[in-house]
Enzyme design. Structure first.
Site, PDB file in Angstrom:
ATOM      1  N   GLU A 161       0.783  -1.256  -0.039  1.00 49.52           N
ATOM      2  CA  GLU A 161       0.087   0.010   0.130  1.00 49.52           C
ATOM      3  C   GLU A 161       0.835   1.145  -0.154  1.00 49.52           C
ATOM      4  O   GLU A 161       0.531   2.397  -0.898  1.00 49.52           O
ATOM      5  CB  GLU A 161      -0.743  -0.071   1.228  1.00 49.52           C
ATOM      6  CG  GLU A 161      -1.766   1.230   1.449  1.00 49.52           C
ATOM      7  CD  GLU A 161      -3.193   0.885   0.988  1.00 49.52           C
ATOM      8  OE1 GLU A 161      -3.469  -0.388   0.559  1.00 49.52           O
ATOM      9  OE2 GLU A 161      -4.027   1.697   0.479  1.00 49.52           O
ATOM     10  N   PHE A 164      -1.267 -14.439  -0.625  1.00 48.79           N
ATOM     11  CA  PHE A 164       0.190 -15.100   0.272  1.00 48.79           C
ATOM     12  C   PHE A 164       0.594 -16.361  -0.322  1.00 48.79           C
ATOM     13  O   PHE A 164      -0.348 -17.371  -0.354  1.00 48.79           O
ATOM     14  CB  PHE A 164      -0.230 -15.146   1.690  1.00 48.79           C
ATOM     15  CG  PHE A 164      -0.579 -13.913   2.325  1.00 48.79           C
ATOM     16  CD1 PHE A 164       0.309 -12.911   2.842  1.00 48.79           C
ATOM     17  CD2 PHE A 164      -2.335 -13.512   2.537  1.00 48.79           C
ATOM     18  CE1 PHE A 164      -0.245 -11.638   3.126  1.00 48.79           C
ATOM     19  CE2 PHE A 164      -2.404 -12.387   3.122  1.00 48.79           C
ATOM     20  CZ  PHE A 164      -1.466 -11.293   3.337  1.00 48.79           C
ATOM     21  N   ARG A 215       3.642 -18.220   0.443  1.00 49.75           N
ATOM     22  CA  ARG A 215       4.617 -18.903   1.316  1.00 49.75           C
ATOM     23  C   ARG A 215       4.785 -18.103   2.531  1.00 49.75           C
ATOM     24  O   ARG A 215       4.881 -16.913   2.532  1.00 49.75           O
ATOM     25  CB  ARG A 215       5.984 -18.903   0.542  1.00 49.75           C
ATOM     26  CG  ARG A 215       7.225 -19.498   1.603  1.00 49.75           C
ATOM     27  CD  ARG A 215       8.226 -19.219   0.788  1.00 49.75           C
ATOM     28  NE  ARG A 215       8.528 -20.205  -0.297  1.00 49.75           N
ATOM     29  CZ  ARG A 215       9.049 -21.509  -0.172  1.00 49.75           C
ATOM     30  NH1 ARG A 215       9.492 -21.753   0.680  1.00 49.75           N
ATOM     31  NH2 ARG A 215       9.168 -22.240  -1.373  1.00 49.75           N
TER      32      ARG A 215
END
Lengths: 131, 131, 131, 131
Positions: free
Chosen positions: B57, B84, B86
């Site tokens: 962001e 996500f 890993r």
């Protein structure tokens, strides 16, 4: 887990850092709040989008983990999709996470963030992987 | 803005709180890093997903703002979609944001997060509204 | 699978209905095209967003399945996140899907759609579950 | 627009191609259905994810356009984020779109797809740009 229990405090070190306060937690709904402070802001003076994403991530992951850890499984964020619909200011943010799906390998939660005037400011759809 | 300039430090109060370090910023690519510390972790001992979302962001918003503020316009996060792949551990996270679209009213950036072993751990697609 | 093979034709009944043409398929990149016809349009005269989402879904699912079916596993779309950056018109759409992550349980593909003037019009991030 | 009106038929050429049937349309909720046929399927015999994404896109765009076109503005899909939680089979799909946000420049709709046994199979978050 005790649906409706009141854990208080933050569910992790990072949540404590920025100040998340859990209000209530069940396997279907989580409520939390944040007192907005200087350290939450981005340059335009609004709450940083990452704060909002962090709150949603914590609420959904925590509630899912409380349930699945009983079976020796773990819950982990797979996707955090946050949409911003109105700049968020102070003095506080209220967040409600509602479970939309409880599958064998994925749970989905919808989280709404509202400001002190009860205006919807952000929406997160959290997908949690259960393994 | 100076494409390729090296601002150093964090672009906002919240980014300073969790410790984002900008490495380079241009209107097409932003590089940043984070030294992973105790306060970034969630209960399982990995980096909290909100940290990752916050980094993306900040990087995309900051770079877009550097450009559009020259025209008296402002950039604001419209959507932060983080996946996500890993679990992220220490000692450091590297992040690269690449601009994928520069429109009149929206910019899109793709951000990749890799760990110290250069393994891809998370992907964010940031949509920025320009007004 | 033969990386770089040229399957031709559409990978499913629905893809044949709207007219997807696979150009090349490997486990890292898929190329496809669509000749835009009247039946692809929405009321404003542009290509319906669902056509774009369908193309990305087909390309990523097909390529993943070609690989994992060799191990007796199946690939299934888990999330299709399409962003529209420019209205798409005719006479043709080109699409390129590139694999961004190949995990044990999820694969991620990024798909770009460009028009006949090679302008980026849409981006899809496909998450595929492998079971 | 007449909230609660019953338009019948499909809102566009592409929606007619795959067979979307609008059941009711208002500026806060849209209901639609689809009779599942051979031409909707992917190779595993389930409904192609693109069909689901197309339905959501059509429902949200159509309802938003009915409202904003009265002011001489147009609505266009900005993001279609579809999550699949259960494979969809026949004989029919029911879809409900509920408006979550009505802003000056963006509207957000959440769409749920259920099968004939009323099980949730897919969720779409549609962001519509209004210009």
């Amino acid at each position: 887990m005790n649906p409706g229990s009141l854990p208080g405090g933050a569910p992790s070190a990072f949540d404590a850092l920025y100040g998340l306060e859990l209000v209530s937690v069940s396997d279907e709904e989580v409520r939390a709040r944040l007192e907005v402070r200087e350290h939450h802001l981005q340059p335009a003076g609004f709450v940083h989008g990452g704060v909002v994403a962090s709150m949603a991530e914590a609420m959904a992951s925590h509630a899912t983990n409380l349930v699945v850890s009983g079976d020796g499984r773990t819950a982990q964020g797979l996707a955090n999709h946050t949409s911003f619909v109105r700049p968020l200011g102070g003095p506080a943010i209220s967040a409600v996470a509602r479970r939309r799906h409880r599958g064998r390998t994925t749970w989905i939660w919808d989280v709404e963030m509202t400001d002190a005037d009860d205006r919807l400011c952000a929406l997160t759809r959290m997908t949690i992987a259960v393994r």
